[in-house]
Design a protein around this motif. Sequence first.
Motif, short mmCIF file in Angstrom:
data_model
loop_
_atom_site.label_atom_id
_atom_site.label_comp_id
_atom_site.label_asym_id
_atom_site.label_seq_id
_atom_site.Cartn_x
_atom_site.Cartn_y
_atom_site.Cartn_z
N VAL A 193 6.49 16.91 2.79
CA VAL A 193 6.32 17.30 1.42
C VAL A 193 6.10 15.52 0.50
O VAL A 193 6.50 14.92 0.66
CB VAL A 193 7.21 17.99 1.23
N MET A 194 4.35 16.46 0.36
CA MET A 194 4.77 15.19 -0.38
C MET A 194 4.97 15.01 -1.90
O MET A 194 3.82 15.99 -2.63
CB MET A 194 2.91 14.57 -0.43
N ASN A 195 5.40 14.23 -2.31
CA ASN A 195 5.86 14.64 -4.48
C ASN A 195 5.05 13.70 -5.01
O ASN A 195 4.49 12.28 -4.69
CB ASN A 195 7.47 14.26 -4.19
N ASN A 196 5.23 14.15 -5.42
CA ASN A 196 4.73 13.13 -7.00
C ASN A 196 2.94 12.61 -7.20
O ASN A 196 2.43 11.27 -7.37
CB ASN A 196 5.47 12.10 -6.88
N ILE A 197 2.34 13.67 -6.35
CA ILE A 197 1.05 12.87 -6.97
C ILE A 197 -0.12 12.90 -7.69
O ILE A 197 0.40 13.81 -8.97
CB ILE A 197 0.22 14.35 -5.55
N GLN A 198 -0.45 12.36 -8.07
CA GLN A 198 -1.41 11.85 -9.60
C GLN A 198 -1.91 13.36 -9.89
O GLN A 198 -2.27 13.96 -8.60
CB GLN A 198 -1.97 10.58 -9.46
N THR A 199 -2.73 13.67 -11.07
CA THR A 199 -3.28 15.04 -10.66
C THR A 199 -4.27 15.37 -10.29
O THR A 199 -4.72 15.68 -10.06
CB THR A 199 -2.93 14.71 -12.59
N SER A 200 -5.19 14.12 -11.22
CA SER A 200 -6.94 13.74 -10.15
C SER A 200 -6.42 14.36 -8.93
O SER A 200 -7.20 14.75 -7.75
CB SER A 200 -7.03 12.50 -10.78
N ARG A 201 -5.07 13.58 -8.12
CA ARG A 201 -5.46 13.52 -6.69
C ARG A 201 -5.11 15.15 -5.99
O ARG A 201 -5.22 15.96 -5.03
CB ARG A 201 -4.17 12.77 -6.30
N VAL A 202 -3.82 15.95 -6.89
CA VAL A 202 -3.77 17.43 -6.76
C VAL A 202 -4.78 18.15 -6.67
O VAL A 202 -4.79 19.27 -5.74
CB VAL A 202 -2.68 17.42 -7.29
N ARG A 203 -5.47 17.80 -8.34
CA ARG A 203 -6.41 18.81 -8.02
C ARG A 203 -7.32 18.47 -7.15
O ARG A 203 -8.27 19.46 -6.82
CB ARG A 203 -7.27 18.37 -9.36
N MET A 204 -7.82 17.59 -6.87
CA MET A 204 -8.35 17.03 -5.14
C MET A 204 -7.94 18.71 -3.59
O MET A 204 -8.70 18.58 -3.49
CB MET A 204 -8.88 15.45 -5.31
N LEU A 233 10.51 16.70 4.75
CA LEU A 233 11.17 15.87 4.24
C LEU A 233 10.09 15.31 3.32
O LEU A 233 9.00 14.99 3.73
CB LEU A 233 11.00 14.88 5.88
N VAL A 234 11.07 14.75 2.09
CA VAL A 234 9.85 14.59 0.72
C VAL A 234 9.93 13.00 0.74
O VAL A 234 10.73 12.65 1.06
CB VAL A 234 10.72 15.35 -0.11
N THR A 235 8.07 13.07 0.78
CA THR A 235 7.90 11.63 0.66
C THR A 235 7.05 11.49 -0.54
O THR A 235 6.60 12.08 -1.53
CB THR A 235 6.97 11.40 1.78
N ASN A 236 7.91 10.33 -1.23
CA ASN A 236 7.05 10.27 -2.82
C ASN A 236 5.61 9.09 -3.00
O ASN A 236 5.84 8.12 -2.02
CB ASN A 236 8.16 9.68 -3.78
N THR A 237 5.06 8.96 -3.87
CA THR A 237 4.01 8.06 -3.85
C THR A 237 3.98 7.44 -3.94
O THR A 237 3.39 5.67 -4.23
CB THR A 237 2.38 8.85 -4.88
N ASN A 281 0.99 -1.35 -0.07
CA ASN A 281 0.00 0.28 -0.37
C ASN A 281 0.65 1.49 -0.26
O ASN A 281 2.05 1.05 0.90
CB ASN A 281 -0.58 0.22 0.99
N ARG A 282 0.22 1.74 -1.26
CA ARG A 282 1.23 3.20 -1.50
C ARG A 282 0.66 4.50 -1.14
O ARG A 282 -0.33 4.70 -0.89
CB ARG A 282 1.27 3.54 -2.98
N LEU A 283 0.57 5.54 0.31
CA LEU A 283 0.21 7.03 0.12
C LEU A 283 0.19 7.90 -1.03
O LEU A 283 0.89 8.44 -2.10
CB LEU A 283 1.04 7.41 1.74
N GLU A 284 -0.75 8.35 -1.03
CA GLU A 284 -0.68 8.61 -2.30
C GLU A 284 -1.45 10.39 -2.70
O GLU A 284 -1.92 10.84 -3.42
CB GLU A 284 -2.00 7.76 -3.16
N SER A 285 -1.75 10.68 -1.24
CA SER A 285 -2.69 12.06 -1.31
C SER A 285 -2.19 12.30 0.63
O SER A 285 -1.73 11.70 0.80
CB SER A 285 -3.86 11.92 -1.08
N THR A 286 -2.08 13.61 0.35
CA THR A 286 -1.49 14.36 1.57
C THR A 286 -2.42 14.39 2.57
O THR A 286 -2.76 14.15 3.92
CB THR A 286 -1.47 16.00 1.47
N GLN A 287 -4.00 14.10 2.21
CA GLN A 287 -4.40 13.61 3.06
C GLN A 287 -4.29 12.07 3.72
O GLN A 287 -4.50 11.62 5.06
CB GLN A 287 -6.19 13.50 2.38
N GLU A 288 -4.19 11.61 3.47
CA GLU A 288 -3.55 10.23 3.76
C GLU A 288 -2.15 9.88 4.67
O GLU A 288 -2.90 9.84 5.46
CB GLU A 288 -3.81 9.09 2.52
N LEU A 289 -1.52 11.15 4.03
CA LEU A 289 -0.19 11.17 4.79
C LEU A 289 -0.52 12.40 6.40
O LEU A 289 -0.48 11.25 7.42
CB LEU A 289 0.24 12.49 4.18
#
Length: 821
Positions: A768-779, A738-742, A539-547
């Motif tokens: 800082v969450m890096n590499n968020i997919q476009t749909s998630r960053v829009r949200m 501290l940078v995290t990547n999805t 499981n990968r964290l894919e949004s700032t909300q999950e983080l």
Amino acid sequence: MADSQKQSNELISMSQIRPYLKLLLKNWWLIVVLSATGYAAGRIITHRQLDIYAASAEILLDQGGEALDYQKRLSGQNFSPWRLANTDTKDQQRILSSFDLVGRAVDRMALNIDYFLVGRLKTSQVGGFSNFAIDASPDLFNPAYLGCNIDLFIEDEAHYRLRYTLKNGEVKELVHPFGIPIEGPELAITITYSDLLLANFNNPSGTKVNTAVLEQARKQHFQFRVYNREQRIEEMRGALQVDNVVGTNILTLQSSSTLVGRAHEFLRILSDEYIEFTKESRLESSLKTEKFINIQLDELVTIMDSLEMQVDGFKKRNEILDLSREQTEFFDALVQLETQERELEFRLEALSSLRNYLGSGLEDNSLPPTSYLIEEDPLLIEQVSQLFEMRNKRASALLDVTEDSYQIRRLDSAISNARFTITKYIEDTREAIGDQRSNVRGQINSLEDRLSGIPATQRDIVVMERKLQVNEKLYVFLLEARAQNVIARAGIAPQASIIEVARNNGIVGPNKRQTIRNFTLYGVIIALAIAFLRMVLFNRLESTQELREITQLPVVAGLPHYAEIEEHPLAILADSRAQITEAFRSLRTNLQYLLAQEGANTILVSSLHPGEGKSFVSSNLAAVLAKTGKKVVLVDFDMHKPKVHKNFKLSNQIGLSTYLIGRCEIEEMKQTGPVDTLTVITAGPVPPNASELVMNDRLDPFLQTLRADYDFVILDTPPMLLITDALLLMSKVDTGLLVTNTQKATKRGIEHLEDLLNQNNLSHASLVMNNIQTSRVRMYYAKYAYKYGYGYGYGYGYGYGYGGYGSYGGAKYGDEPETQG
């Protein structure tokens, strides 16, 4: 506060639902693919499955005709082996499905071969091959090949080819002429032409083969299986189901087969065999009785013929005198006594036959052949009836248990005791009848003395006529008994009747729709299981909300996926209106709250794993800060694997490693970045002891100089998981990013990062969450814009707020260079 209170009052929070939504969104393609695969597999399997055809019939028990007259007397109207059996329909269910009865039905059907036509996807069972006749001898087959698939191909007009698998797994092929038997060692069959369209057997010049039909047959893949009698009986027994309609004496028979009409034909024949089976015991008893009577009649005829010849000859040779009236009465009485004596002898002989019958063994359950002669003894009838009942119970029990079982041994003991009792009773009865016979013989001797006064010649003729009359009376008695037996046998009816003849029920299986649904469901279940395992293990964290939901550390920014990171690592310079540029501006704004303390201007950028984008973040953060007119210096502290100089396309001949070992000064290693107010200090040549250089005495003065000369000092450090440099430098900076990547961020990794910080008493770090997919960053930005009162877009003016600490001024995106007012 209000948001947290609202969330606590919700029965199911979004954070609880989000993992499952994420699971479905990430794995929908897997669910679709595997469910479609399951559906396709189900369709293929059901297409290849043979249809199952069913048939049914119904039988009514205990509806037979009248019993034979002597059987009625034996039963006393309350005993019959079949009537007792019918009181328990379970016994009849076992009989109907017994090996012997099913075997009788199988023997009337041609079931030693199954025929199949093999297609590309489906194999169909047929009643036979129209072009060929196969004659098999299952008893001569190697048992290993009974029930196995044997493929048949036509080679030419004179030969065919068989293919089958040997016991060792070897596939064997055999080419053989038509009409010539194969006699082992594996097979015993003969294959001949049978279709007139294929071969003309009436051609005067010899059998002529139709080449067009032969060519068509050569394209067909034939297949057959050979079964012996025992295999087929077990197969038919396995397909047979016998049920009792509750509260009635009706038995319902059901059978199924993959061949059309076979189940119907089997139930029809089985029903007929069962009906005949119910009559056999009574027919057998009738035939035994008739055989016994015929033997007695033959003996009487011989005696009577001899006596008649003697009487006729004697009368010719001697003069016959008339008897007196008194002598005639004595003579008649003597005839009656001798008739009575002969009947007593006949009863003794009948009892002897019954005694021999009882000693015949437990397997014989038919009625005794002379039972009509013992009607005067109801006690003997009752004892024999009880013996029949126990024998019938033993026969029924053997359908379920073996000879060595406790139940059978108990019945054997009871039967043995009953046989002993009846035998003893028969001996006593024979002794009593013998006494009666002796008494009658005494009376006969007395009368013979009184008639002794008759002349010898007259007396001899009287004796012969008296014997002739006695035998004539017995002869008439036996003729009447035989006639009654034949008439009664003609009227024997079965004690069961077919109330519903066998009928086809059509296709009853397999349930192809259910199979397809099951396979589709299996595909969905497997897909969900794989998705769940992926969620648990990968499981990968894919949004700032999950983080935010799994960590107590502040999450200050979410950076969208940037596809051109290798070609244009300085994203904010490539496109000032791109999403990634917008995200770095947001990070720049939020930094003022992390550096709220007067004089705080040193920022460390690191990550947990390599490749999470820390150098990308530090380079673009330095550039975006410099575009506001602030003096910014970016120092590449990753002396193990430096990358900052590549991002800015600068020389790395002189740098931090050179300074720390004392070979250059600060001014010598400074290089100007793409923005005038941005200074870049590269890592320099990679040293063999990079971690030791971080603890060099020149480090602290170096950092103090930079703090004094620049508005912002940004340190790009190695990943924390592999190297401790970042942890050492964290104590020398004002804040750490501290940078995290999805692609690499996991809950376990974040927990490990928090443990590292806690162990080193470092509390001034943010994520800082890096590499968020476009749909998630829009949200993310849509939610951020709604919360802080501005619209999401490009080229607008706005005011930022963070935690209620005022604003950061206003600016127009797209105006270069950016300055802070």
